[in-house]
Motif scaffolding. Structure first.
Motif, short mmCIF file in Angstrom:
data_model
loop_
_atom_site.label_atom_id
_atom_site.label_comp_id
_atom_site.label_asym_id
_atom_site.label_seq_id
_atom_site.Cartn_x
_atom_site.Cartn_y
_atom_site.Cartn_z
N ARG A 1 -1.86 8.91 -7.92
CA ARG A 1 -1.79 7.58 -7.24
C ARG A 1 -0.61 6.87 -7.58
O ARG A 1 0.20 6.07 -6.94
CB ARG A 1 -2.91 6.90 -7.29
N LYS B 1 2.51 5.52 -5.45
CA LYS B 1 2.89 4.21 -5.22
C LYS B 1 4.37 3.88 -5.56
O LYS B 1 5.06 3.15 -4.95
CB LYS B 1 1.90 3.18 -6.09
N THR C 1 0.63 -1.00 -0.11
CA THR C 1 0.08 0.00 0.12
C THR C 1 0.73 1.19 0.00
O THR C 1 2.15 1.26 0.47
CB THR C 1 -0.82 -0.04 1.25
N ALA C 2 0.20 2.47 -0.29
CA ALA C 2 0.96 3.57 -0.60
C ALA C 2 0.13 4.74 -0.01
O ALA C 2 -1.06 4.43 0.06
CB ALA C 2 1.16 4.11 -1.96
#
Length: 566
Positions: free
Chosen positions: A166, A170, A40-41
């Protein structure tokens, strides 16, 4: 001078260490380990670090047109992505994938520059991010990219669409995990320190436990303790390394303070030592002295760094741990290399310039070393590192230190310098005279003892309030030559800055530059020959050098001087 049989054990050890380091890194990048870099980021960045790099809008305009001038090479991408074009040199590839050139887009600062920057980053994500090997994921290159993306996050993310936002977060998270896993496998010296800087910035910028940020900052402080000497110099003995480190380190300190995080003592201490050391190596025109890998100076960056220097008074006269002397009086500045070469593992950019010096006066460079060429100029790099490219003495056209000179070693190890001088003895000189105080030193190195049984001693004295630099060079026989080679002729070289004009008049030379007139004289005949200055942002420039040839057996001592007339 190429590597001799006596030096091969050192190179063999270094080769085994480098092979083992690369193997460990490859194992950490295997398919199983790659799973650790996914995950996850965060939803956003906690902070955007500042940057001290100043870009050029004209360079950004060239990049808009697909023209990338990096590491001294121009590549035109045309309609293809620059990340699909075969790079001309490894140095070009390293600069391309390091993304430091984003500072040029930030200098423009408009919506078009931001869109172009995002398009280029998107191309990298599409074409270069899928494979952890190769030049894009060399530790130092990956660290430079992480630093650049974080410091220019406002440019990249300020008006970005959600999907791109996003993808960037990431990738930043994945690259941070990758660097954290291979930090200890980074090459010794500046590459390892750059990785630690990147991890410290990432731990502050990407939301996470406060303990992680503290640990990253402490790891950085510990690495600084290992690499920054007590007098503020870097273990590589490269003056330009100080500017590069400070440009990354000061934003780390400012970000820690802005976030209310404690700044480890090692970071504060390193900055406090490095800023005066950078001033030590700076001539009055703002450029850095050309020793051990220093090339053309980024004067805007140096000036920006100097604004953080709150120390008062003149720099040290003797940077004992770094191995340099500085003499300053009446506007004249002399900077000289009076130390042994750095450790072999840290000498990939080191020069064989022991006892070389530079002279400047009132923002005018007079005597220089040739300096380092732009990255990627392989054909010039070895020449620039030789003793003959420095304002010092060469014996029988040999360098005072040897190079690991085989092509396969150059590719694998980066052509380390096998130390010639193992000892440099120095003694400061201070005395009073009618014209003022004499400042100087005397230093002796044994770089020519093994092959020729000779010690080189150089004495420099800045007299008459800085209006005269008096020097003496001696070559003393010790009868300890292992190879029993004949030294033949020795040569004393004084490379002149391109702005210096030379006219020979009888037994002296008149040097004119920017309203100043100096006279060179020596107690031996001299000639004026062509030379070249590698350290120029526009590329190598033709210049001149004063050359004094002597036979050490007949004339072991030569006296000379530079005296200001007007």
């Amino acid at each position: 001078m190429s590597m001799s049989l006596a030096d091969k054990p050192q190179i063999a050890v270094l080769t085994m260490q480098e092979a083992w380091r690369r193997l460990r890194r490859r194992l950490r990048n295997g398919p199983i380990h790659r799973l650790r870099f996914a995950g996850t980021a965060p939803e956003r960045l906690a902070v955007v670090p500042p940057t001290l790099l100043q870009g050029d809008p004209f360079t950004a305009e060239a990049i808009y047109g697909g023209r990338f001038l990096l590491a001294g090479r121009l590549v035109e991408a045309g309609r293809a992505s620059i990340f699909q074009v075969p790079p001309p040199t490894p140095e070009f590839s390293a600069e391309l994938h390091g993304f430091s050139w984003l500072c040029h887009h930030a200098a423009v600062g408009d919506a078009l520059a931001a869109r172009n920057a995002r398009a280029l980053v998107a191309d990298w994500l599409r074409f270069a991010s899928g494979r952890l090997g190769g030049p894009a994921f060399e530790p130092e290159v990956a660290a430079r990219r992480l630093i650049s993306w974080l410091c220019h996050a406002e440019l990249l993310l300020g008006s970005a669409e959600y999907d791109f936002y996003r993808r960037i977060l990431k990738s930043l998270t994945s690259q941070t995990r990758y660097l954290r896993s291979i930090a200890q496998e980074a090459p010794a010296g500046l590459p390892r320190l750059t990785v630690r800087v990147a991890l410290a910035l990432a731990s502050l910028s990407l939301p996470g436990p406060a303990s992680r940020a503290r640990a990253a900052a402490q790891h950085l402080a510990d690495e600084l303790d290992r690499q920054i000497l007590p007098d503020g110099g870097h273990v590589s003995r490269n003056p330009a390394a100080l500017a590069a480190i400070l440009a990354d380190l000061l934003p780390v300190r400012e970000t820690l303070l802005a976030q209310g995080q404690p700044v480890p003592k090692g970071i504060y201490s390193a900055i406090d030592r490095m800023l005066p050391a950078l001033r030590f190596f700076r001539h009055a025109d703002g450029t850095l002295a050309l020793f051990n890998g220093t090339g053309a100076s980024d004067m805007a960056l140096t000036a920006a760094l100097m604004r953080f220097d709150e120390t008062l008074g003149e720099p040290l006269a003797n940077a004992r741990h770094s191995g340099y002397h500085r003499l300053a009086a009446g506007g004249a500045v002399v900077i000289a290399d009076t130390g042994c070469p750095p450790a072999v593992a840290l000498s990939r950019n080191a020069h064989a310039g022991t006892l070389a010096f530079e002279l400047s006066c009132e923002a005018t460079r007079i005597v220089v070393n040739c300096g380092a060429p732009q990255p990627g100029r392989i054909e010039l790099r070895r020449l620039s590192r030789s003793t003959a490219a420095h304002s010092t003495v060469t014996v029988a056209d040999r360098s005072s230190s040897r190079f690991a000179g085989q092509p396969h070693l150059d590719r694998f190890l980066g052509s380390p310098l096998v130390p010639g001088p193992t000892e440099v003895l120095t003694e400061d000189v201070e005395a009073d005279e009618a014209g003022g105080r004499i400042l100087g030193f005397e230093a002796t190195h044994n770089g020519y003892e093994r092959d020729f049984g000779l010690l080189h001693t150089r004495r420099l004295e800045l007299r008459d309030g800085g209006r005269q630099l008096a020097g003496t060079d001696r070559l003393v026989s010790t009868r300890r030559s292992r190879g029993q080679e004949d030294a033949g002729a020795a040569t004393i070289r004084f490379h002149l800055h391109p702005q210096v004009s030379v006219e020979t008049l009888g037994g002296f030379a008149r040097l004119t530059m920017r309203g100043q007139t100096w006279r060179f004289s020596a107690d031996r005949p001299f000639v004026v020959e062509d030379s070249i200055l590698f350290a120029d942002s526009a590329g190598p420039r033709r210049t001149l050098q004063i050359v004094v040839a002597v036979d050490p057996g007949l004339t072991p001592e030569v006296s000379w001087s530079f005296e200001r007339l007007a």
